[in-house]
Design a protein around this motif. Structure first.
Motif, PDB file in Angstrom:
ATOM      1  N   GLN A 457       0.844  -1.187   0.000  1.00 42.27           N
ATOM      2  CA  GLN A 457       0.000   0.000   0.000  1.00 42.27           C
ATOM      3  C   GLN A 457       0.884   1.243   0.000  1.00 42.27           C
ATOM      4  N   PHE A 458       0.468   2.241  -0.763  1.00 44.13           N
ATOM      5  CA  PHE A 458       1.305   3.410  -0.989  1.00 44.13           C
ATOM      6  C   PHE A 458       0.541   4.692  -0.684  1.00 44.13           C
ATOM      7  N   ARG A 459       1.277   5.718  -0.310  1.00 44.66           N
ATOM      8  CA  ARG A 459       0.724   7.062  -0.227  1.00 44.66           C
ATOM      9  C   ARG A 459       0.727   7.692  -1.609  1.00 44.66           C
ATOM     10  N   ALA A 460       0.096   8.867  -1.713  1.00 53.15           N
ATOM     11  CA  ALA A 460       0.032   9.546  -3.012  1.00 53.15           C
ATOM     12  C   ALA A 460       1.428   9.863  -3.540  1.00 53.15           C
ATOM     13  N   SER A 461       2.383  10.066  -2.655  1.00 51.72           N
ATOM     14  CA  SER A 461       3.759  10.372  -3.058  1.00 51.72           C
ATOM     15  C   SER A 461       4.495   9.164  -3.597  1.00 51.72           C
ATOM     16  N   GLY A 462       3.917   7.967  -3.428  1.00 50.91           N
ATOM     17  CA  GLY A 462       4.582   6.740  -3.826  1.00 50.91           C
ATOM     18  C   GLY A 462       5.278   6.044  -2.679  1.00 50.91           C
ATOM     19  N   ALA A 463       5.355   6.690  -1.518  1.00 50.44           N
ATOM     20  CA  ALA A 463       5.997   6.091  -0.352  1.00 50.44           C
ATOM     21  C   ALA A 463       5.189   4.885   0.136  1.00 50.44           C
ATOM     22  N   LEU A 464       5.877   3.844   0.539  1.00 50.26           N
ATOM     23  CA  LEU A 464       5.232   2.630   1.014  1.00 50.26           C
ATOM     24  C   LEU A 464       4.644   2.849   2.401  1.00 50.26           C
ATOM     25  N   VAL A 465       3.345   2.564   2.559  1.00 51.93           N
ATOM     26  CA  VAL A 465       2.676   2.670   3.861  1.00 51.93           C
ATOM     27  C   VAL A 465       2.815   1.366   4.641  1.00 51.93           C
ATOM     28  N   ARG A 466       2.511   0.250   3.975  1.00 49.14           N
ATOM     29  CA  ARG A 466       2.530  -1.038   4.657  1.00 49.14           C
ATOM     30  C   ARG A 466       2.792  -2.145   3.635  1.00 49.14           C
ATOM     31  N   HIS A 467       3.688  -3.045   3.992  1.00 45.27           N
ATOM     32  CA  HIS A 467       3.939  -4.244   3.191  1.00 45.27           C
ATOM     33  C   HIS A 467       3.476  -5.457   3.979  1.00 45.27           C
ATOM     34  N   THR A 468       2.702  -6.312   3.335  1.00 51.29           N
ATOM     35  CA  THR A 468       2.170  -7.509   3.979  1.00 51.29           C
ATOM     36  C   THR A 468       2.565  -8.730   3.162  1.00 51.29           C
ATOM     37  N   ASP A 469       3.105  -9.734   3.823  1.00 52.19           N
ATOM     38  CA  ASP A 469       3.439 -11.005   3.171  1.00 52.19           C
ATOM     39  C   ASP A 469       3.189 -12.110   4.189  1.00 52.19           C
ATOM     40  N   LYS A 470       1.995 -12.699   4.122  1.00 50.89           N
ATOM     41  CA  LYS A 470       1.605 -13.694   5.115  1.00 50.89           C
ATOM     42  C   LYS A 470       0.954 -14.889   4.435  1.00 50.89           C
ATOM     43  N   ASP A 471       0.982 -16.005   5.137  1.00 50.29           N
ATOM     44  CA  ASP A 471       0.261 -17.176   4.645  1.00 50.29           C
ATOM     45  C   ASP A 471      -0.634 -17.718   5.749  1.00 50.29           C
ATOM     46  N   PHE A 472      -1.707 -18.390   5.320  1.00 49.91           N
ATOM     47  CA  PHE A 472      -2.743 -18.843   6.245  1.00 49.91           C
ATOM     48  C   PHE A 472      -3.194 -20.246   5.854  1.00 49.91           C
ATOM     49  N   VAL A 473      -3.504 -21.045   6.866  1.00 53.88           N
ATOM     50  CA  VAL A 473      -4.127 -22.353   6.682  1.00 53.88           C
ATOM     51  C   VAL A 473      -5.544 -22.258   7.235  1.00 53.88           C
ATOM     52  N   PRO A 506     -12.074  10.319   9.274  1.00 46.82           N
ATOM     53  CA  PRO A 506     -10.881  11.104   8.929  1.00 46.82           C
ATOM     54  C   PRO A 506      -9.640  10.646   9.682  1.00 46.82           C
ATOM     55  N   LEU A 507      -9.494   9.341   9.938  1.00 51.03           N
ATOM     56  CA  LEU A 507      -8.395   8.843  10.757  1.00 51.03           C
ATOM     57  C   LEU A 507      -7.075   8.871   9.991  1.00 51.03           C
ATOM     58  N   ASN A 508      -6.000   8.665  10.723  1.00 51.76           N
ATOM     59  CA  ASN A 508      -4.677   8.602  10.101  1.00 51.76           C
ATOM     60  C   ASN A 508      -4.614   7.439   9.116  1.00 51.76           C
ATOM     61  N   ASP A 509      -3.969   7.687   7.979  1.00 52.87           N
ATOM     62  CA  ASP A 509      -3.826   6.675   6.916  1.00 52.87           C
ATOM     63  C   ASP A 509      -5.183   6.156   6.445  1.00 52.87           C
ATOM     64  N   ALA A 510      -6.156   7.064   6.333  1.00 50.83           N
ATOM     65  CA  ALA A 510      -7.480   6.679   5.842  1.00 50.83           C
ATOM     66  C   ALA A 510      -7.377   6.027   4.466  1.00 50.83           C
ATOM     67  N   GLU A 511      -8.256   5.040   4.230  1.00 46.46           N
ATOM     68  CA  GLU A 511      -8.386   4.263   2.993  1.00 46.46           C
ATOM     69  C   GLU A 511      -7.306   3.205   2.830  1.00 46.46           C
ATOM     70  N   THR A 512      -6.357   3.110   3.754  1.00 46.78           N
ATOM     71  CA  THR A 512      -5.496   1.941   3.768  1.00 46.78           C
ATOM     72  C   THR A 512      -6.228   0.829   4.518  1.00 46.78           C
ATOM     73  N   VAL A 513      -5.707  -0.380   4.431  1.00 47.67           N
ATOM     74  CA  VAL A 513      -6.336  -1.496   5.132  1.00 47.67           C
ATOM     75  C   VAL A 513      -5.339  -2.119   6.091  1.00 47.67           C
ATOM     76  N   LEU A 514      -5.865  -2.637   7.198  1.00 46.90           N
ATOM     77  CA  LEU A 514      -5.037  -3.302   8.190  1.00 46.90           C
ATOM     78  C   LEU A 514      -4.589  -4.665   7.667  1.00 46.90           C
ATOM     79  N   PHE A 554      -6.388   8.764  17.135  1.00 50.84           N
ATOM     80  CA  PHE A 554      -6.983   8.730  15.798  1.00 50.84           C
ATOM     81  C   PHE A 554      -6.237   7.774  14.864  1.00 50.84           C
ATOM     82  N   ASP A 555      -5.715   6.707  15.467  1.00 54.69           N
ATOM     83  CA  ASP A 555      -5.192   5.582  14.699  1.00 54.69           C
ATOM     84  C   ASP A 555      -6.227   4.464  14.728  1.00 54.69           C
TER      85      ASP A 555
END
Length: 721
Positions: A457-473, A506-514, A554-555
């Motif tokens: 997930q990225f901000r408008a500037s292109g900066a990375l907000v969050r990287h996720t790499d997980k696996d699930f059973v 209007p929280l911080n990092d709105a429209e990103t996902v957890l 407001f997180d």
């Protein structure tokens, strides 16, 4: 974006073709004899199977899950034009910021559905940021609860599955015309048939509407065209292709905030339009969808199924937004006198897409006395979201509006912000399920899915907000026992994959996902056919997943566990030869525990009624079998409205109780012949007593109350040639 002209041309061509076939049909039909009206049983108007809940063609009565299905016949009889119309018959489904002119968004069993994973077309993921057309849908299926084995990533509440119409064996030529609301004009065409050798089939649907919503000023238009085609390549090979295009442009209707941040508004109407400025612009959506499915029978016991689907959405989003009280600084409530801050909220050229694929090998075999129905499969999902930060400019002058009287302001429309890649997601899965018939009465459903999810997930500037790499059973197991052939009892345990909650404004990092996480469900249920025409079902369930909420900084954070426990009861069928009845009832306890936040610990979750019911009937008049009457009564108990924390009081969580409501809808249907054409007239009145009620109390976008629709009329004519 302007709709392609071919959508108009194809609609006109389809109507012309329908009338052309009608002329040929009339030459072979008596001019003065109305075809016999057949009173069909419930088995003909309710689905025996569904495309969700199991990979195999297991009858619904034996599927260990709570599933409801709205058939094509029921959609016609009830003039269902959207998912919002359809879900009112299922008490487990609740609106979740379902604003007029925007899209159809819901919660099931108290959990808000994820717009990027919980909505399916023929089992494949589609995006629900825009309205999903119903004109080319054969069935509308609601799976309630966790099903990670089949669904992969999806909300713990369940999934909605739109089943596409397939080619008909007999020629089909149908035209529907309708007028409703303040003069909305609607037309649709449905064409189907097969080639002489029956190897090729087609189904064409087209529709157009000039929208005059019951909310004064929420006008717009929509156009839709689709095609579904079958090719029988050989006795063992079948290729299916479907594609559609949809354009919709309409001024959306914002909801209401609390007065002074504490008081539910009074003296307002469900027809009130707050987005009524001279500079107000519509929300414009254009979607394209193409699906391919190939089935090959290896032998009498084994087959392969290959499937792919790509969905694309382009949106221009705009609203004259009513938000907050600038004179006091309140952000999640209007001023006490009903005035509010007025803002130009816009962004253009959103581009979102999702591509899904699936390959399955399915077979039946025996090991000793045990019969197996085995499925092995792999699937992929690739999603890309490109959008801009919203332009959020205060209106000129005092920049205020009011919920009680029109107040117009000017705005200099500035250019919107640039679009960039904001979310990239790739999901890969392998899965297997085996249905073991341990005896004639006892079946074991066992399966597991392994999913690997990678997301950036990225901000408008292109900066990375969050990287996720997980696996699930994700395991799933259920036991189904049939004491007799006409009823079954089941118990199940399943785990699902939550894609991650979207951070609201209007929280911080709105429209990103957890980050994604697991959900877990235990369910027991019973399903029975009391007669050939009457079915009943009951389910008792508990679902647990991570609880997320806005903290005082407001997180949007994960804290504790969300627990939803409930019971669902349903019945549908013929009470007498002429009376069909149906009922759906849900009692739900939804709360959070171990949160560390006393203001939400153990408290009822917002926008979730403790009890909801829907009762409906269709009655064929014995002395006039061409006439059918229908009625639907919907009841919802009170619910809690809990908007996002306010910047002026970050340590306070406001909770207000929203009143319960009853709504009665009635209608009639009459089948006759007009100019030698079989014609069905339908008339309906929704909210007969014109009752004002708050139908939606979602905390989306900070928290808005949305009124239910006032009294609405509709009249339609369906001509079958």
């Amino acid at each position: 974006m302007p709709a392609p002209s071919f959508s108009y041309s194809l609609l006109a061509l389809a109507i012309a073709q329908a009338f052309a076939f009608a002329s040929a049909a009339q030459a072979q039909t008596s001019d003065d004899v109305l075809p016999a009206v057949t009173v069909v049983s419930d088995s003909a108007t309710s689905a025996g199977v569904a495309g969700i809940g199991s990979f195999s063609d297991t009858p619904l009565r034996e599927v260990p899950a709570s599933i409801s299905v709205i058939t094509h016949e029921q959609m016609q009889d009830r003039s269902i034009r959207s998912a919002t119309d359809a879900v009112k018959y299922d008490a487990s489904v609740q609106n979740s910021y379902n604003a007029v002119g925007l899209a159809d968004w819901f919660a099931i069993r108290g959990f808000t559905l994820d717009m990027g994973s919980s909505y399916r077309k023929d089992g494949m993921v589609i995006l629900a940021q825009s309205m999903i057309p119903m004109e080319n849908k054969e069935r509308f299926e609601i799976l309630k609860g966790v099903d990670g084995l089949q669904a992969g990533g999806a909300s713990a509440g369940g999934i909605l599955n739109y089943v596409v119409k397939r080619p008909t064996n007999q020629p089909l030529r149908s035209v529907t015309l309708e007028v409703s609301e303040r003069g909305t004009l609607y037309g649709a065409v449905d064409l189907g048939g097969r080639s002489d050798d029956k190897r090729f089939g087609y189904r064409i649907n087209a529709a157009a509407a000039d929208i005059k919503s019951y909310v004064q000023g929420s006008d717009g238009d929509r156009k839709f065209v689709s095609g579904a085609f079958d090719w029988r390549l050989s006795p063992k090979a079948l290729l299916q292709i479907d594609l559609d295009y949809h354009h919709k442009s309409q001024l959306t209707v914002p909801g209401f905030q609390l007065l002074g941040g504490t008081t539910i508004p009074t003296g307002v109407s469900g027809k009130t339009m707050l987005n009524n400025q001279p500079w107000s612009l519509p929300v414009t959506d254009d979607t394209n969808n193409i699906g391919v499915k190939f089935e090959y029978e290896l032998n009498d016991s084994w087959r392969t199924v290959l499937q792919a689907n790509k969905f694309e959405l382009r949106r221009d989003d705009a609203v004259a937004l009513s938000s907050g009280c600038p004179t006091t600084g309140i952000s999640s409530g209007y001023c006490a006198d009903g005035t509010f801050g007025l803002y130009d909220l816009r962004r253009d050229n959103d581009k979102r897409s999702v591509m899904t694929t699936q390959a399955m090998l399915q077979g039946k075999f025996n090991t000793g006395e045990v019969k197996h129905d085995l499925t092995l499969g792999v699937s992929t999902l690739n999603r890309r979201d490109n959008f801009a930060d919203y332009l959020f400019n205060r209106a000129d002058g005092d920049g205020l509006g009011s919920i009680y009287y029109p107040k117009f302001n000017t705005v200099t429309l500035a250019p919107t912000n640039p679009v960039s890649l904001r979310r990239k997601e790739d999901e890969r899965s392998i899965f297997t399920q085996d249905i073991l018939s341990l005896s004639e009465r006892l079946k074991l459903h066992a399966g597991v899915r392994y999913t690997q999810l990678e997301r950036d997930q990225f901000r408008a500037s292109g900066a990375l907000v969050r990287h996720t790499d997980k696996d699930f059973v994700l395991p799933s197991v259920a036991l189904v026992f049939k004491p007799q052939a006409n009823w079954s009892v089941y118990g199940s345990y399943s785990e699902g994959l939550e894609s991650g909650a979207e951070v609201p404004s209007p929280l911080n990092d709105a429209e990103t996902v957890l980050d994604p996480s697991k959900s877990k469900q235990v369910e027991i249920g019973v399903k029975a056919d009391l007669s050939a025409d009457l079915s009943v079902a009951a389910a008792l369930f508990q679902i647990k997943r991570n609880n997320d909420y806005a903290n005082s900084s407001f997180d949007y954070v994960v804290a504790g566990t969300a627990v939803h426990r409930g019971i669902e009861l349903s019945a549908q069928g013929k009470a007498t030869r002429n009376l069909m009845i149906g009922a759906s009832m849900t009692a739900l306890q939804a709360f959070a525990k171990n949160t560390g936040e006393p203001q939400i610990e153990g408290k009822r979750v917002g926008n979730v009624p403790a009890f909801k019911s829907a009762v409906y009937m269709d009655y064929t008049v014995p002395t006039m079998p061409a006439l059918k009457l229908n009625a639907t009564w919907v009841y919802s108990s009170s619910k809690i409205f809990a908007p996002t924390r306010d910047f002026t009081a970050p340590n306070v969580i406001v909770r207000k109780e929203v009143d319960a409501y009853h709504v009665l809808n009635v209608g009639a249907q009459y089948k006759t012949k007009v100019s030698n054409t079989v014609t069905t007239f339908r008339f309906g009145i929704d909210n007969v007593f014109d009752k004002f009620y708050w139908g939606d109390a979602s905390n989306a976008f900070g928290g808005y109350l949305i009124p239910g629709a006032p009294r609405v009329f509709r009249l339609s004519a369906q001509m079958d040639f």
